[in-house]
Motif scaffolding. Structure first.
Motif, PDB file in Angstrom:
ATOM      1  N   LEU A  77     -18.058 -14.914  33.652  1.00 23.94           N
ATOM      2  CA  LEU A  77     -17.519 -13.980  34.651  1.00 23.94           C
ATOM      3  C   LEU A  77     -16.384 -13.147  34.048  1.00 23.94           C
ATOM      4  O   LEU A  77     -16.305 -11.930  34.267  1.00 23.94           O
ATOM      5  CB  LEU A  77     -17.012 -14.754  35.871  1.00 23.94           C
ATOM      6  CG  LEU A  77     -18.079 -15.321  36.820  1.00 23.94           C
ATOM      7  CD1 LEU A  77     -17.450 -16.267  37.836  1.00 23.94           C
ATOM      8  CD2 LEU A  77     -18.818 -14.198  37.548  1.00 23.94           C
ATOM      9  N   PHE A  78     -15.513 -13.800  33.288  1.00 27.11           N
ATOM     10  CA  PHE A  78     -14.404 -13.075  32.656  1.00 27.11           C
ATOM     11  C   PHE A  78     -14.920 -12.093  31.607  1.00 27.11           C
ATOM     12  O   PHE A  78     -14.427 -10.964  31.494  1.00 27.11           O
ATOM     13  CB  PHE A  78     -13.419 -14.068  32.026  1.00 27.11           C
ATOM     14  CG  PHE A  78     -12.407 -14.610  32.991  1.00 27.11           C
ATOM     15  CD1 PHE A  78     -11.206 -13.966  33.192  1.00 27.11           C
ATOM     16  CD2 PHE A  78     -12.666 -15.766  33.709  1.00 27.11           C
ATOM     17  CE1 PHE A  78     -10.260 -14.451  34.089  1.00 27.11           C
ATOM     18  CE2 PHE A  78     -11.739 -16.269  34.607  1.00 27.11           C
ATOM     19  CZ  PHE A  78     -10.529 -15.623  34.799  1.00 27.11           C
ATOM     20  N   ILE A  79     -15.920 -12.522  30.834  1.00 29.89           N
ATOM     21  CA  ILE A  79     -16.512 -11.631  29.828  1.00 29.89           C
ATOM     22  C   ILE A  79     -17.123 -10.413  30.503  1.00 29.89           C
ATOM     23  O   ILE A  79     -17.007  -9.278  30.009  1.00 29.89           O
ATOM     24  CB  ILE A  79     -17.568 -12.382  28.997  1.00 29.89           C
ATOM     25  CG1 ILE A  79     -16.879 -13.404  28.079  1.00 29.89           C
ATOM     26  CG2 ILE A  79     -18.396 -11.417  28.153  1.00 29.89           C
ATOM     27  CD1 ILE A  79     -17.838 -14.327  27.356  1.00 29.89           C
ATOM     28  N   ALA A  80     -17.759 -10.618  31.674  1.00 28.48           N
ATOM     29  CA  ALA A  80     -18.350  -9.499  32.422  1.00 28.48           C
ATOM     30  C   ALA A  80     -17.283  -8.494  32.829  1.00 28.48           C
ATOM     31  O   ALA A  80     -17.507  -7.274  32.793  1.00 28.48           O
ATOM     32  CB  ALA A  80     -19.077 -10.019  33.665  1.00 28.48           C
ATOM     33  N   GLY A  81     -16.092  -8.991  33.185  1.00 26.69           N
ATOM     34  CA  GLY A  81     -15.005  -8.091  33.569  1.00 26.69           C
ATOM     35  C   GLY A  81     -14.541  -7.225  32.419  1.00 26.69           C
ATOM     36  O   GLY A  81     -14.408  -5.996  32.562  1.00 26.69           O
ATOM     37  N   PHE A  82     -14.311  -7.837  31.255  1.00 19.60           N
ATOM     38  CA  PHE A  82     -13.870  -7.068  30.087  1.00 19.60           C
ATOM     39  C   PHE A  82     -14.985  -6.166  29.570  1.00 19.60           C
ATOM     40  O   PHE A  82     -14.730  -5.042  29.131  1.00 19.60           O
ATOM     41  CB  PHE A  82     -13.387  -8.016  28.983  1.00 19.60           C
ATOM     42  CG  PHE A  82     -12.042  -8.609  29.248  1.00 19.60           C
ATOM     43  CD1 PHE A  82     -10.891  -7.858  29.089  1.00 19.60           C
ATOM     44  CD2 PHE A  82     -11.925  -9.925  29.675  1.00 19.60           C
ATOM     45  CE1 PHE A  82      -9.645  -8.398  29.335  1.00 19.60           C
ATOM     46  CE2 PHE A  82     -10.675 -10.483  29.923  1.00 19.60           C
ATOM     47  CZ  PHE A  82      -9.529  -9.721  29.764  1.00 19.60           C
ATOM     48  N   GLY A  83     -16.230  -6.645  29.617  1.00 17.07           N
ATOM     49  CA  GLY A  83     -17.367  -5.814  29.191  1.00 17.07           C
ATOM     50  C   GLY A  83     -17.549  -4.612  30.094  1.00 17.07           C
ATOM     51  O   GLY A  83     -17.819  -3.502  29.629  1.00 17.07           O
ATOM     52  N   SER A  84     -17.372  -4.822  31.389  1.00 18.22           N
ATOM     53  CA  SER A  84     -17.467  -3.718  32.344  1.00 18.22           C
ATOM     54  C   SER A  84     -16.373  -2.690  32.103  1.00 18.22           C
ATOM     55  O   SER A  84     -16.606  -1.477  32.175  1.00 18.22           O
ATOM     56  CB  SER A  84     -17.356  -4.273  33.774  1.00 18.22           C
ATOM     57  OG  SER A  84     -17.108  -3.258  34.707  1.00 18.22           O
ATOM     58  N   SER A  85     -15.159  -3.179  31.809  1.00 20.31           N
ATOM     59  CA  SER A  85     -14.046  -2.275  31.512  1.00 20.31           C
ATOM     60  C   SER A  85     -14.359  -1.424  30.296  1.00 20.31           C
ATOM     61  O   SER A  85     -14.023  -0.235  30.245  1.00 20.31           O
ATOM     62  CB  SER A  85     -12.774  -3.094  31.286  1.00 20.31           C
ATOM     63  OG  SER A  85     -11.678  -2.262  30.993  1.00 20.31           O
ATOM     64  N   VAL A 400     -11.375  -9.013  22.946  1.00 24.16           N
ATOM     65  CA  VAL A 400     -11.116 -10.038  23.962  1.00 24.16           C
ATOM     66  C   VAL A 400     -12.401 -10.766  24.332  1.00 24.16           C
ATOM     67  O   VAL A 400     -12.398 -11.985  24.532  1.00 24.16           O
ATOM     68  CB  VAL A 400     -10.449  -9.409  25.203  1.00 24.16           C
ATOM     69  CG1 VAL A 400     -10.302 -10.443  26.313  1.00 24.16           C
ATOM     70  CG2 VAL A 400      -9.075  -8.848  24.848  1.00 24.16           C
ATOM     71  N   CYS A 401     -13.522 -10.048  24.433  1.00 29.22           N
ATOM     72  CA  CYS A 401     -14.810 -10.684  24.727  1.00 29.22           C
ATOM     73  C   CYS A 401     -15.178 -11.688  23.637  1.00 29.22           C
ATOM     74  O   CYS A 401     -15.665 -12.788  23.927  1.00 29.22           O
ATOM     75  CB  CYS A 401     -15.914  -9.634  24.871  1.00 29.22           C
ATOM     76  SG  CYS A 401     -15.834  -8.670  26.405  1.00 29.22           S
ATOM     77  N   ILE A 402     -14.959 -11.314  22.372  1.00 29.00           N
ATOM     78  CA  ILE A 402     -15.257 -12.216  21.252  1.00 29.00           C
ATOM     79  C   ILE A 402     -14.374 -13.460  21.323  1.00 29.00           C
ATOM     80  O   ILE A 402     -14.843 -14.593  21.124  1.00 29.00           O
ATOM     81  CB  ILE A 402     -15.068 -11.482  19.905  1.00 29.00           C
ATOM     82  CG1 ILE A 402     -16.127 -10.383  19.745  1.00 29.00           C
ATOM     83  CG2 ILE A 402     -15.149 -12.466  18.733  1.00 29.00           C
ATOM     84  CD1 ILE A 402     -15.904  -9.486  18.535  1.00 29.00           C
ATOM     85  N   VAL A 403     -13.087 -13.256  21.622  1.00 31.15           N
ATOM     86  CA  VAL A 403     -12.166 -14.389  21.729  1.00 31.15           C
ATOM     87  C   VAL A 403     -12.585 -15.317  22.861  1.00 31.15           C
ATOM     88  O   VAL A 403     -12.619 -16.549  22.711  1.00 31.15           O
ATOM     89  CB  VAL A 403     -10.718 -13.885  21.949  1.00 31.15           C
ATOM     90  CG1 VAL A 403      -9.797 -15.047  22.327  1.00 31.15           C
ATOM     91  CG2 VAL A 403     -10.201 -13.203  20.695  1.00 31.15           C
ATOM     92  N   LEU A 404     -12.928 -14.746  24.017  1.00 32.44           N
ATOM     93  CA  LEU A 404     -13.357 -15.553  25.164  1.00 32.44           C
ATOM     94  C   LEU A 404     -14.609 -16.356  24.847  1.00 32.44           C
ATOM     95  O   LEU A 404     -14.741 -17.518  25.236  1.00 32.44           O
ATOM     96  CB  LEU A 404     -13.607 -14.646  26.373  1.00 32.44           C
ATOM     97  CG  LEU A 404     -12.414 -14.278  27.249  1.00 32.44           C
ATOM     98  CD1 LEU A 404     -12.827 -13.259  28.292  1.00 32.44           C
ATOM     99  CD2 LEU A 404     -11.839 -15.504  27.928  1.00 32.44           C
TER     100      LEU A 404
END
Length: 462
Positions: A77-85, A400-404
């Protein structure tokens, strides 16, 4: 709760209060009543927008866990947020230059309100839609409002130096005081009053709606490039050409991505760093202490930027170097301090050292925000301001997505060491930016002098 937390919070509060109350004429800039009215209007709106954002932060992860989702599902879910951004937010943010920055700010309010509404559903797909909407809103929050402010400030003919006052005060309030109050208010609603973890999201939607009403009733519209011929693809090309052709813009984007990437990684890592053996630490109180440290940084930044002879490009080299050392502390303490083996005890000596370092890092964050805003206002061209600012966020969101995705794959010391290296690189790039900017400024002054000489030559001959 141990005395160390109260002493640290109280000490920071006293220092911040003394800094604000002890400002002299050198620390203040004489302004007009028209500018003060304009600045206060923006600060009200920005504070409401940030309240809508900060109210959600403490309870996002907890709410998802209450709905029964595991760490992996929440991570997606968090990755989806940063990816969407990164994807949709960049497109929507870029439309601000063409369709209008005020419309983009209103779009932020509507998008984030819809994201808050989705939190009432325990359905994973609905929550995923909410994260996507939240990612779009985040891109608009960090581009559209600043773009509107800079354009409107210049359109009204205010002094360029006065822009720094608005930036520093916005960070002091929106990223400091409002964050502290929002965290306490969210805790009051969810825990003390027993309304549950959805309540802070409902409160956030209310603040966003109030802010949207103020924007609609008091703000004028402004654009980056109002020409009819520019479509979205052409807008992207203009932004890409500006970054590729101007080293200052490229350096600024790299500096921003390196610092913010390290900052967002720190957000995920500070809790396990301070409690490696599940030590009992007051997360909410520590968060409030971090925000107070950020207020201290923004207060220092306002003093630094009030002095015209002191260049942002110069002192930010020191800020990045200090921040690099603070995030190297977990690596150092891991080698020099014997780790505690007691499960669930109080914070360790190494944890205390890291806590002081993390507060110093947050103070650097408080200096960074108004300073990077000032540099963006100087170097980014007006016609593609929102587009370029969202371009800067693409590498940040990828990182950030990679880190998550790999947060459990590397030891924590490796992650902090990587962030420290990034910040040292940012300090080096900041040095390069100062050299390039000084060289460009010198050439501009030479050209201006030559033009004046050419204009006066006929008069001298006569």
């Amino acid at each position: 709760m141990e005395m160390i937390y109260y002493l640290l919070f109280g000490g920071l509060a006293v220092v911040v209060a003394l800094l604000e109350l002890s400002k002299t004429g050198k620390d203040r800039v004489a302004t007009s009543s028209a500018f003060n009215s304009f600045k206060n209007n923006y600060l009200v709106v920005y504070s409401l927008m940030m309240a809508g954002d900060w109210l959600q932060g403490p309870y996002v992860y907890f709410l998802y866990s209450q709905y029964g989702f595991g760490k992996g599902e929440i991570g997606r879910l968090f990755i989806a947020g940063f990816g969407s951004s990164m994807v949709f937010g960049t497109i929507v943010g870029s439309l601000a230059d063409k369709q209008g920055r005020k419309k983009a700010c209103v779009t932020y309010c509507i998008t984030y309100i819809l994201s808050c509404i989705t939190k009432h559903s325990p359905e994973y797909k609905v929550l995923m839609v909410g994260r996507i909407l939240g990612g779009i809103a985040t891109s608009l929050l960090f581009s559209a409002f600043e773009s509107w402010l800079v354009a409107e400030h210049n359109k009204r003919g205010f002094e360029p130096q006065w822009l720094s006052l608005t930036f520093s005060k916005a960070i002091f309030l929106g990223n400091g005081l409002v964050a502290i109050v929002a965290g306490l208010f969210a805790n009051l609603l969810a825990d003390n009053l027993g309304f549950g973890p959805v309540a802070p999201f409902d409160a956030a939607a209310c603040f966003l709606a109030i802010g949207m009403a103020v924007i609609l009733s008091t703000w004028g519209e402004n654009y980056g490039d109002p020409s009819e011929s520019k479509d979205l693809l052409a807008q992207f090309k203009v932004a890409a050409m500006a970054i590729a052709s101007d080293e200052k813009i490229a350096l600024l984007g790299a500096i921003q991505s390196l610092f913010e990437g390290s900052m967002y990684t720190f957000v995920f890592l500070w809790t396990p760093a301070l409690s490696p053996n599940e030590e009992d630490i007051p997360h909410g109180f520590i968060f409030a202490t971090f925000m107070l440290s950020s207020m201290l940084g923004s207060s220092i930044a306002s003093r630094l930027m009030a002095r015209p002879i002191l260049k942002v490009e110069s002192y930010m080299q020191i800020v990045f170097t200090i921040s690099a050392f603070t995030l190297l502390l977990p690596v150092i303490t891991n080698f020099l301090v014997t780790p505690s083996t007691v499960k669930g005890g109080s914070i360790s000596f190494g944890g205390c050292l890291q806590l002081f370092g993390f507060c110093t890092f947050e103070a650097c964050v408080g200096i960074f925000w108004p300073s990077i805003m000032k540099m963006r206002s100087q170097y980014i061209p007006e016609e593609a301001r929102s587009t370029i600012m969202n371009f800067f966020r693409i590498p940040l969101n990828i990182f950030v997505c990679i880190v998550l995705y790999n947060v459990n794959a590397f030891p924590m010391t490796v992650m902090f060491g990587m962030c420290s290296i990034f910040l040292f690189v940012a300090a080096f790039l900041q040095r390069r930016l100062m050299v390039v900017a000084d060289s460009h400024r010198a050439k501009t002054q030479d050209w201006a002098q030559k033009e004046r000489d050419v204009e006066t030559e006929p008069l001298n001959d006569h």
